[in-house]
Write an enzyme that holds these catalytic residues in place. Structure first.
Site, PDB file in Angstrom:
ATOM      1  N   ALA A  81     -64.363  31.825 -44.326  1.00 28.91           N
ATOM      2  CA  ALA A  81     -63.904  32.071 -43.530  1.00 28.91           C
ATOM      3  C   ALA A  81     -63.834  30.757 -42.938  1.00 28.91           C
ATOM      4  CB  ALA A  81     -64.438  32.703 -42.310  1.00 28.91           C
ATOM      5  N   ASN A  99     -62.186  28.315 -34.592  1.00 37.62           N
ATOM      6  CA  ASN A  99     -62.675  29.394 -35.527  1.00 37.62           C
ATOM      7  C   ASN A  99     -63.812  28.462 -37.243  1.00 37.62           C
ATOM      8  OD1 ASN A  99     -61.879  32.123 -36.309  1.00 37.62           O
ATOM      9  ND2 ASN A  99     -61.301  30.667 -38.656  1.00 37.62           N
ATOM     10  N   SER A 124     -60.871  21.322 -49.212  1.00 40.84           N
ATOM     11  CA  SER A 124     -59.324  21.553 -49.803  1.00 40.84           C
ATOM     12  C   SER A 124     -59.451  20.127 -49.584  1.00 40.84           C
ATOM     13  CB  SER A 124     -58.939  21.593 -47.885  1.00 40.84           C
ATOM     14  OG  SER A 124     -57.646  21.568 -48.669  1.00 40.84           O
ATOM     15  N   TYR A 149     -56.216  21.670 -39.325  1.00 40.14           N
ATOM     16  CA  TYR A 149     -56.987  21.987 -40.473  1.00 40.14           C
ATOM     17  C   TYR A 149     -57.468  21.315 -41.595  1.00 40.14           C
ATOM     18  CZ  TYR A 149     -57.540  24.244 -45.254  1.00 40.14           C
ATOM     19  OH  TYR A 149     -58.448  24.160 -46.404  1.00 40.14           O
ATOM     20  N   LYS A 153     -61.916  20.331 -41.714  1.00 38.76           N
ATOM     21  CA  LYS A 153     -62.363  20.899 -43.300  1.00 38.76           C
ATOM     22  C   LYS A 153     -63.149  19.641 -43.549  1.00 38.76           C
ATOM     23  CE  LYS A 153     -60.804  25.095 -45.235  1.00 38.76           C
ATOM     24  NZ  LYS A 153     -62.355  25.841 -45.001  1.00 38.76           N
ATOM     25  N   PHE A 178     -57.829  23.064 -54.562  1.00 37.11           N
ATOM     26  CA  PHE A 178     -56.312  21.971 -55.414  1.00 37.11           C
ATOM     27  C   PHE A 178     -55.581  23.204 -54.968  1.00 37.11           C
ATOM     28  CE2 PHE A 178     -56.468  17.517 -55.549  1.00 37.11           C
ATOM     29  CZ  PHE A 178     -58.032  17.463 -55.653  1.00 37.11           C
TER      30      PHE A 178
HETATM   31  P1  NAD Z   1     -57.491  34.030 -46.674  1.00 38.47           P
HETATM   32  O1  NAD Z   1     -56.737  33.913 -45.007  1.00 38.47           O
HETATM   33  O2  NAD Z   1     -57.223  34.873 -47.814  1.00 38.47           O
HETATM   34  O3  NAD Z   1     -58.848  34.045 -45.948  1.00 38.47           O
HETATM   35  C1  NAD Z   1     -60.042  34.246 -45.173  1.00 38.47           C
HETATM   36  C2  NAD Z   1     -60.474  35.040 -44.635  1.00 38.47           C
HETATM   37  O4  NAD Z   1     -61.454  34.331 -44.031  1.00 38.47           O
HETATM   38  C3  NAD Z   1     -58.931  36.503 -44.207  1.00 38.47           C
HETATM   39  O5  NAD Z   1     -60.006  37.146 -45.031  1.00 38.47           O
HETATM   40  C4  NAD Z   1     -59.797  36.067 -42.122  1.00 38.47           C
HETATM   41  O6  NAD Z   1     -59.682  37.289 -41.624  1.00 38.47           O
HETATM   42  C5  NAD Z   1     -61.372  35.652 -42.843  1.00 38.47           C
HETATM   43  N1  NAD Z   1     -61.783  35.233 -41.571  1.00 38.47           N
HETATM   44  C6  NAD Z   1     -60.935  34.470 -40.642  1.00 38.47           C
HETATM   45  N2  NAD Z   1     -61.459  33.727 -39.576  1.00 38.47           N
HETATM   46  C7  NAD Z   1     -62.306  34.009 -39.891  1.00 38.47           C
HETATM   47  C8  NAD Z   1     -63.505  34.605 -38.768  1.00 38.47           C
HETATM   48  N3  NAD Z   1     -64.073  33.228 -37.969  1.00 38.47           N
HETATM   49  N4  NAD Z   1     -64.746  35.154 -38.913  1.00 38.47           N
HETATM   50  C9  NAD Z   1     -65.130  36.260 -40.096  1.00 38.47           C
HETATM   51  N5  NAD Z   1     -63.927  35.785 -41.247  1.00 38.47           N
HETATM   52  C10 NAD Z   1     -62.625  35.168 -41.046  1.00 38.47           C
HETATM   53  O7  NAD Z   1     -57.458  32.387 -47.083  1.00 38.47           O
HETATM   54  P2  NAD Z   1     -58.045  32.285 -48.737  1.00 38.47           P
HETATM   55  O8  NAD Z   1     -56.528  31.298 -49.396  1.00 38.47           O
HETATM   56  O9  NAD Z   1     -57.964  33.203 -49.183  1.00 38.47           O
HETATM   57  O10 NAD Z   1     -58.771  30.892 -48.209  1.00 38.47           O
HETATM   58  C11 NAD Z   1     -60.031  30.747 -48.336  1.00 38.47           C
HETATM   59  C12 NAD Z   1     -60.994  29.723 -47.800  1.00 38.47           C
HETATM   60  O11 NAD Z   1     -60.244  28.721 -48.796  1.00 38.47           O
HETATM   61  C13 NAD Z   1     -60.422  29.142 -46.675  1.00 38.47           C
HETATM   62  O12 NAD Z   1     -61.174  28.487 -45.890  1.00 38.47           O
HETATM   63  C14 NAD Z   1     -59.084  27.655 -47.400  1.00 38.47           C
HETATM   64  O13 NAD Z   1     -59.221  27.159 -46.532  1.00 38.47           O
HETATM   65  C15 NAD Z   1     -59.905  27.360 -48.262  1.00 38.47           C
HETATM   66  N6  NAD Z   1     -58.490  26.635 -49.618  1.00 38.47           N
HETATM   67  C16 NAD Z   1     -56.923  27.780 -49.218  1.00 38.47           C
HETATM   68  C17 NAD Z   1     -56.771  27.121 -50.419  1.00 38.47           C
HETATM   69  C18 NAD Z   1     -55.225  28.129 -50.657  1.00 38.47           C
HETATM   70  O14 NAD Z   1     -54.475  27.197 -51.093  1.00 38.47           O
HETATM   71  N7  NAD Z   1     -55.647  29.060 -50.618  1.00 38.47           N
HETATM   72  C19 NAD Z   1     -56.268  25.897 -50.464  1.00 38.47           C
HETATM   73  C20 NAD Z   1     -57.825  25.277 -49.712  1.00 38.47           C
HETATM   74  C21 NAD Z   1     -59.191  25.602 -49.976  1.00 38.47           C
HETATM   75  C1  WQD Z   2     -46.041  23.589 -51.769  1.00 38.22           C
HETATM   76  C2  WQD Z   2     -45.779  22.975 -52.125  1.00 38.22           C
HETATM   77  C3  WQD Z   2     -44.054  22.599 -50.340  1.00 38.22           C
HETATM   78  C4  WQD Z   2     -43.471  26.576 -49.656  1.00 38.22           C
HETATM   79  C5  WQD Z   2     -51.342  24.316 -49.258  1.00 38.22           C
HETATM   80  C6  WQD Z   2     -51.737  23.797 -47.563  1.00 38.22           C
HETATM   81  C7  WQD Z   2     -52.923  23.132 -48.038  1.00 38.22           C
HETATM   82  C8  WQD Z   2     -54.035  24.252 -48.903  1.00 38.22           C
HETATM   83  C9  WQD Z   2     -53.163  24.452 -50.156  1.00 38.22           C
HETATM   84  C10 WQD Z   2     -55.561  24.942 -48.030  1.00 38.22           C
HETATM   85  C11 WQD Z   2     -45.259  22.034 -51.079  1.00 38.22           C
HETATM   86  C12 WQD Z   2     -43.235  23.085 -51.206  1.00 38.22           C
HETATM   87  C13 WQD Z   2     -43.807  25.347 -49.867  1.00 38.22           C
HETATM   88  C14 WQD Z   2     -41.709  26.914 -49.394  1.00 38.22           C
HETATM   89  C15 WQD Z   2     -41.515  24.600 -50.476  1.00 38.22           C
HETATM   90  N1  WQD Z   2     -55.032  25.263 -48.537  1.00 38.22           N
HETATM   91  N2  WQD Z   2     -43.009  24.795 -50.341  1.00 38.22           N
HETATM   92  N3  WQD Z   2     -41.173  26.008 -49.688  1.00 38.22           N
HETATM   93  O1  WQD Z   2     -48.388  22.671 -48.881  1.00 38.22           O
HETATM   94  O2  WQD Z   2     -49.092  22.336 -51.230  1.00 38.22           O
HETATM   95  O3  WQD Z   2     -50.448  23.002 -50.296  1.00 38.22           O
HETATM   96  O4  WQD Z   2     -51.735  25.310 -49.593  1.00 38.22           O
HETATM   97  O5  WQD Z   2     -56.998  24.678 -47.801  1.00 38.22           O
HETATM   98  O6  WQD Z   2     -53.418  22.645 -47.249  1.00 38.22           O
HETATM   99  O7  WQD Z   2     -51.100  23.243 -47.088  1.00 38.22           O
HETATM  100  O8  WQD Z   2     -48.877  24.705 -51.007  1.00 38.22           O
HETATM  101  O9  WQD Z   2     -47.962  26.249 -51.160  1.00 38.22           O
HETATM  102  O10 WQD Z   2     -47.508  25.677 -48.527  1.00 38.22           O
HETATM  103  O11 WQD Z   2     -46.745  24.305 -50.840  1.00 38.22           O
HETATM  104  O12 WQD Z   2     -40.541  23.821 -50.850  1.00 38.22           O
HETATM  105  O13 WQD Z   2     -41.048  27.787 -49.188  1.00 38.22           O
HETATM  106  O14 WQD Z   2     -43.841  23.820 -52.145  1.00 38.22           O
HETATM  107  O15 WQD Z   2     -43.496  21.632 -49.552  1.00 38.22           O
HETATM  108  O16 WQD Z   2     -44.554  21.099 -51.415  1.00 38.22           O
HETATM  109  P1  WQD Z   2     -49.051  22.774 -49.457  1.00 38.22           P
HETATM  110  P2  WQD Z   2     -47.853  25.196 -50.487  1.00 38.22           P
END
Ligand code: NAD
Ligand code: WQD
Length: 336
Positions: A81, A99, A124, A149, A153, A178
């Protein structure tokens, strides 16, 4: 004994929940549905033909957590979350700190009261910071995060390191994801583009006519084709990494971090080309300036997870994009 998955209705969380249930591991989901839909849980229940204990609640609600931990016998918490957009966090830093950090502090406090000692945290790759050289390794010196953000983390990882020193029975595992993409092969769960502005959902919106072109943020990076490179990992491979952690928990003591990536990187233009080949759709695009906070290129060294967890990414980039496209074809409006 059950596993609590916070954020379990979200993109990655729903895949983790499904992976746990497929292993007959009891799961409880806590999610405030701020960035997800209850439908993802309903779909998992249909897939697995099993009811899921779902609690709509906020990790910042102490009463909700206290109640949950007093009723359910929780062995470990998988904590997903969070608010997760780098860009959004730059303009809403306090919301992200409240949050992601205050919420996690409260969760950890209630875990301690309930004597729950195993904490698996969604960290992350962004915590490595702008100066880190790829491939990123877990023992690298973290040189300074570039957004509220990623700072949120990193701070939680620092809490975990400290807690494991002052509370020897505490096990804190940080999984440094990643770039997760793709979707479960059933196309029943996936990344709902209404909740994210990541690259693949944006490409899908262009392919489905919801956007007329893709904006590519920067084509002047020091990469072979000038566009930024990222380490994309199939969300199902990522979810299975959590199973490997649970299987290896008895061997892990204290604080530990693992990279979960593919160990390879692809540029934006390469991703577009692969998508066009798979979907048969042309993706018109326009180059614009770099996006604030973006890095040119990074990818993971995943040898630690391979050697210690026997975890290997099974899917290649074509599988990821194929599964993601199938999800969007079947769910053009996400969970709506
Ligand atoms: P997401 O937004 O789909 O999932 C996050 C979930 O947490 C959502 O369902 C949201 O409703 C819930 N949430 C947020 N704040 C909350 C709170 N205060 N209480 C209860 N629920 C809450 O995102 P995701 O892509 O599934 O990411 C999940 C985790 O992985 C996150 O911690 C994110 O930072 C981390 N992460 C994601 C990515 C990515 O690229 N998607 C990359 C690295 C790390
Ligand atoms: C990927 C590449 C953009 C959209 C994000 C979060 C990061 C992590 C993973 C939580 C980048 C380019 C994107 C678009 C584009 N989440 N792009 N046009 O930024 O690597 O990472 O998700 O931990 O915190 O920042 O992922 O998919 O947004 O971008 O050119 O419309 O695609 O600039 O180079 P990112 P992304």
């Amino acid at each position: 004994m059950a596993i609590l998955v916070t954020g379990g209705a979200g993109y990655i969380g729903s895949h983790v929940v499904l992976a746990l249930l497929e292993q007959n591991i009891d799961v409880i989901v806590l999610d405030n549905l701020s960035h997800s839909s209850r439908k993802s849980i309903n779909r998992i229940e249909k897939l697995i033909d099993k009811k899921i204990i779902f609690i709509e609640g906020d990790i910042r609600n102490r009463k909700c957590l206290r109640n949950l931990f007093s009723i359910h016998n929780i062995f470990a918490v998988i904590h997903l979350a969070a608010l997760k957009s780098v860009g959004e966090s730059i303009f809403n830093s306090l919301e992200y700190y409240n949050n992601n950090i205050s919420g996690t502090i409260l969760l950890l406090e209630e875990m301690r009261i309930a004597k729950i000692l195993n904490f698996i945290f969604s960290s992350s790759a962004t915590i490595y910071g702008a100066d880190a050289l790829s491939p990123y390794t877990e023992n690298m010196t973290i040189s300074g995060t570039t957004s509220p953000y990623s700072t949120s983390k990193l701070i939680i990882e620092l809490f975990m390191q400290h807690l494991s020193k002052v509370e020897p029975a505490f096990t804190g595992i940080a999984l440094r994801y990643f770039n997760p993409i793709g979707a479960h092969e059933s196309s029943e769960i996936g990344e709902d583009s209404s909740f994210t502005s990541n690259l693949l959902p944006c490409i899908a919106q262009v392919a489905t006519g919801k956007m007329d072109k893709l904006i590519i943020f920067g084509n002047d990076y020091n990469t072979p084709d000038g566009t930024a490179q990222r380490d994309y990992i199939h969300v199902v491979d990522l979810a299975k990494g959590h199973i490997r952690i649970l299987n290896n928990l008895p061997k892990i003591k204290g604080y530990k971090a693992y990279n979960l990536g593919s160990g390879k990187c692809f540029s934006v233009l390469e991703i577009i080309k692969i998508f066009e080949k798979i979907s048969g759709k042309k993706i018109p695009y326009e180059f614009k300036l770099r996006r604030v906070g973006d890095l040119p290129s990074f990818w993971a060294d995943i040898s630690l997870a391979k050697n210690e967890l026997n975890w290997f990414p099974k899917y290649n980039i074509k599988d990821m994009i194929c599964d993601m496209w199938n999800w969007y074809l079947k769910n053009p409006n996400g969970f709506l």
